[in-house]
Enzyme design. Structure first.
Site, mmCIF file in Angstrom:
data_model
loop_
_atom_site.group_PDB
_atom_site.id
_atom_site.type_symbol
_atom_site.label_atom_id
_atom_site.label_comp_id
_atom_site.label_asym_id
_atom_site.label_seq_id
_atom_site.Cartn_x
_atom_site.Cartn_y
_atom_site.Cartn_z
ATOM 1 N N LYS A 293 0.838 -1.199 0.000
ATOM 2 C CA LYS A 293 0.000 0.000 0.000
ATOM 3 C C LYS A 293 0.871 1.247 0.000
ATOM 4 O O LYS A 293 2.004 1.208 0.470
ATOM 5 C CB LYS A 293 -0.859 0.024 1.276
ATOM 6 C CG LYS A 293 -1.980 -0.990 1.312
ATOM 7 C CD LYS A 293 -2.762 -0.856 2.608
ATOM 8 C CE LYS A 293 -3.894 -1.876 2.689
ATOM 9 N NZ LYS A 293 -4.920 -1.698 1.673
ATOM 10 N N ARG A 367 -10.226 -11.599 2.080
ATOM 11 C CA ARG A 367 -11.077 -12.667 1.538
ATOM 12 C C ARG A 367 -10.339 -14.007 1.538
ATOM 13 O O ARG A 367 -10.955 -15.064 1.646
ATOM 14 C CB ARG A 367 -11.552 -12.277 0.126
ATOM 15 C CG ARG A 367 -10.453 -12.143 -0.886
ATOM 16 C CD ARG A 367 -10.872 -11.329 -2.111
ATOM 17 N NE ARG A 367 -10.864 -9.885 -1.842
ATOM 18 C CZ ARG A 367 -11.242 -8.965 -2.724
ATOM 19 N NH1 ARG A 367 -11.667 -9.320 -3.925
ATOM 20 N NH2 ARG A 367 -11.198 -7.690 -2.410
HETATM 21 N N1 BES Z 1 -8.142 -3.858 4.423
HETATM 22 C C1 BES Z 1 -8.287 -3.466 3.067
HETATM 23 C C2 BES Z 1 -9.600 -2.738 2.795
HETATM 24 C C3 BES Z 1 -9.748 -1.370 3.393
HETATM 25 C C4 BES Z 1 -9.267 -0.255 2.737
HETATM 26 C C5 BES Z 1 -10.425 -1.192 4.574
HETATM 27 C C6 BES Z 1 -9.447 1.000 3.260
HETATM 28 C C7 BES Z 1 -10.606 0.070 5.113
HETATM 29 C C8 BES Z 1 -10.112 1.166 4.454
HETATM 30 C C9 BES Z 1 -8.260 -4.689 2.160
HETATM 31 O O1 BES Z 1 -7.447 -5.716 2.578
HETATM 32 C C10 BES Z 1 -7.739 -4.234 0.854
HETATM 33 O O2 BES Z 1 -6.611 -3.814 0.803
HETATM 34 N N2 BES Z 1 -8.559 -4.322 -0.180
HETATM 35 C C11 BES Z 1 -8.184 -3.899 -1.485
HETATM 36 C C12 BES Z 1 -8.671 -4.937 -2.458
HETATM 37 C C13 BES Z 1 -8.163 -4.742 -3.860
HETATM 38 C C14 BES Z 1 -6.675 -4.990 -3.915
HETATM 39 C C15 BES Z 1 -8.898 -5.686 -4.766
HETATM 40 C C16 BES Z 1 -8.820 -2.544 -1.749
HETATM 41 O O3 BES Z 1 -9.947 -2.318 -1.300
HETATM 42 O O4 BES Z 1 -8.187 -1.706 -2.365
HETATM 43 MN MN MN Z 2 -5.447 -5.475 1.971
#
Ligand code: BES
Ligand code: MN
Ligand code: ZN
Length: 512
Positions: A293, A367
């Site tokens: 990230k 997931r």
């Molecule tokens: N934990 C994150 C989702 C999230 C993002 C929660 C911001 C709260 C605030 C999750 O693991 C994630 O990173 N999801 C990605 C999925 C994508 C790579 C398909 C996302 O939402 O960008």
């Molecule tokens: Mn994530």
């Protein structure tokens, strides 16, 4: 600021606010501050006339001068003479025909703020009788507001700026006939409020503290204090169960994953008793892994275990309230990190169900761990499965922070969650989960892939999960937008919210 610390070893260390219900004349309650809730009005209400007289017409004067109106979330704190309480704190409730449990929760939260400002340690709170809210609900909402509103996460603050603890609050029903009902509700509200604070404490800990093993230890502590059986699957057991999914996500971390399992309800309990499985995403820090990230706000990803925290908080409340159910709580705990051992984009991992998962983005890890946890839930033969997960940024974009997303395979169960959400004010709003979404997550190399891109990201994440549940009624709650907040609110400071505890308890307390 008064802090409710039910938490880590919640009974032993607990510095809990004592909330009690007492019949008493408001004029005779000796305390640092008496909280007086006020419906919107331009006249002194009948039930407060004696108080007004004892205060030399203060309430009437303020109302006439416009310093007080009873509008929602109004607060006016004044020192007093003529009554036993050293100070009176008026809190506005808004119009009689609009006040609901959430309005009471907010008023109680605002009152806690004013009590802190007044450095009150012992408070009393007049309990109104309302046409639209039944007495047990009034007691519940007020004590939830008091418990939630007093919460602070200040254990790492060494420069002490906090006022003294609010040690006790006596609720004084204005209609004495309601005392028993208010008392019943108060007990429920205090347990739910403190269990929410327990979940908040878990989530607010830094990622380097609330590791999977640490979280498992908190669950064991909970099990020791309450009627819960706790078992923890560490790496060896995860391997034995062929949980290739959660193991893959945890592989890049120095803190290996755990599957935490809590069981409530006698093993011998009638098989006809409902058996609910609660499954929580417990990513104790989500760096994104190799698909790392950006740095901005990455600190917030310590809260990525908030689904798991809500499951632990709910189990605590369920056990304390002795609900007539069987409930199994499952937390999939792992830390998502990049390193030489980390799982890779392009990897194919085999989940415990035998289905293979093609990893396209290591940041879609929630997931993946849930695949193994949901599959594990099925061995308890649940009547319903509910999972909670900070799963997608897409959900935050779609729904913001006033509700979570809800989807699943059972419209009736989705309806129940929505209605429990409205009643607890932890609201859930439906997003579609259709066969088309299920098709979109079919893999090229593996059975399913862990992302189908940005479009309908919350629905495709839900669709991915659906491959790991059978035809048991199941709902998925995406709590990405609600699990923490960046601004102080009426009864919730910045940080983890504990979202899900109130919602689940509202649902399960009336489960049929
Ligand atoms: N934990 C994150 C989702 C999230 C993002 C929660 C911001 C709260 C605030 C999750 O693991 C994630 O990173 N999801 C990605 C999925 C994508 C790579 C398909 C996302 O939402 O960008
Ligand atoms: Mn994530
Ligand atoms: Zn995540």
């Amino acid at each position: 600021m008064a802090t409710i610390r039910p938490s880590l070893a919640f009974a032993a260390e607990g510095r809990l606010m004592e909330i009690s219900v007492r019949r008493s004349d408001p004029l005779d309650v000796a305390c640092d501050a008496l909280v007086v809730p006020l419906l919107k009005s331009d006249r002194v209400p009948r039930v407060l006339r004696a108080l007004d007289t004892a205060l030399d017409g203060l309430i009437g004067n303020y109302l006439a001068a416009g310093d007080l109106s009873g509008k929602a979330e109004e607060v006016l704190s004044v020192p007093t003479r003529g009554i036993e309480a050293a100070r009176v704190i008026f809190v506005g409730l808004g119009p009689d025909k609009e006040i609901d449990a959430e309005g009471l929760r907010r008023a109680a939260g605002r009152a806690v703020g004013a009590l802190a400002k007044a450095k009150a340690e012992r408070a009393a709170f007049l309990v109104p009788s309302l046409r639209r809210v039944a007495a047990p609900r009034v007691g519940q909402a007020l004590s939830e507001g008091l418990a939630l509103g007093s919460y602070r996460f200040d254990k790492y603050k060494t420069i002490d700026e906090s006022p003294p603890e609010l040690a006790s609050c006596e609720l004084i029903p204005l209609d004495e006939r309601q005392a028993a009902d208010v008392r019943k509700g108060t007990r429920v509200g205090q347990i739910i409020g403190e269990s929410t604070n327990f979940a908040r404490d878990l989530s607010n800990e830094p990622g380097s503290v609330h590791t999977p093993a640490w979280l498992a230890q908190q669950a064991r502590n909970l099990g020791r204090e309450l009627a819960l059986r706790v078992s923890v699957l560490a790496e060896a057991e995860l391997r034995k169960e062929k949980m290739g999914a959660i193991l893959a996500v945890g592989r890049g971390s120095a803190h290996p994953p755990r599957l935490i399992v809590l069981e409530y309800g006698q093993k011998t309990a009638s098989r006809s008793r409902p058996n609910i499985a609660l499954v929580g995403k417990g990513i104790t820090f989500d760096s994104g892994g190799i698909s790392i990230k950006p740095a901005a706000a990455m600190d917030e990803m310590k809260h990525d275990m908030s689904g798991g925290a809500a499951v632990l908080g709910a189990m605590r409340a369920i056990a304390l309230l002795k609900l007539p159910l069987r409930v199994v709580g499952i937390v999939a705990a792992a830390q998502n990190m990049p390193d030489g051992e980390a799982y890779l984009p392009g990897d194919v991992v085999t989940s415990a169900s035998g289905k293979t998962i093609e990893i396209l983005n290591t940041d879609a890890e929630g997931r993946v761990v849930l695949a193994d946890a949901l599959h594990y839930a099925s061995r308890f033969k649940p009547t319903a499965v509910i999972d909670l997960a900070t799963l997608t940024g897409a959900c935050v974009i779609a729904l913001g922070s006033e509700c979570c997303g809800v989807m699943g395979n059972d419209e009736k169960l989705i309806g129940k969650l929505r209605s429990a959400g409205d009643r607890s004010h932890e609201r859930a709003w439906p997003l579609p989960l259709w066969d088309e979404h299920r098709k979109q997550v079919k893999g090229t190399v593996g059975d399913v892939k862990n992302t189908a891109g940005r479009h309908a990201g919350t629905s495709t994440a839900g669709a991915f999960l659906s491959y790991f549940v059978d035809d048991t009624p199941w709902v998925h709650l995406d709590i990405a937008g609600t699990a923490w907040t960046n601004k102080d609110q009426a009864y919730c400071v910045r940080g983890a919210t504990g979202f899900g505890v109130r919602l689940l308890l509202e649902l399960l307390r009336e489960w049929k």
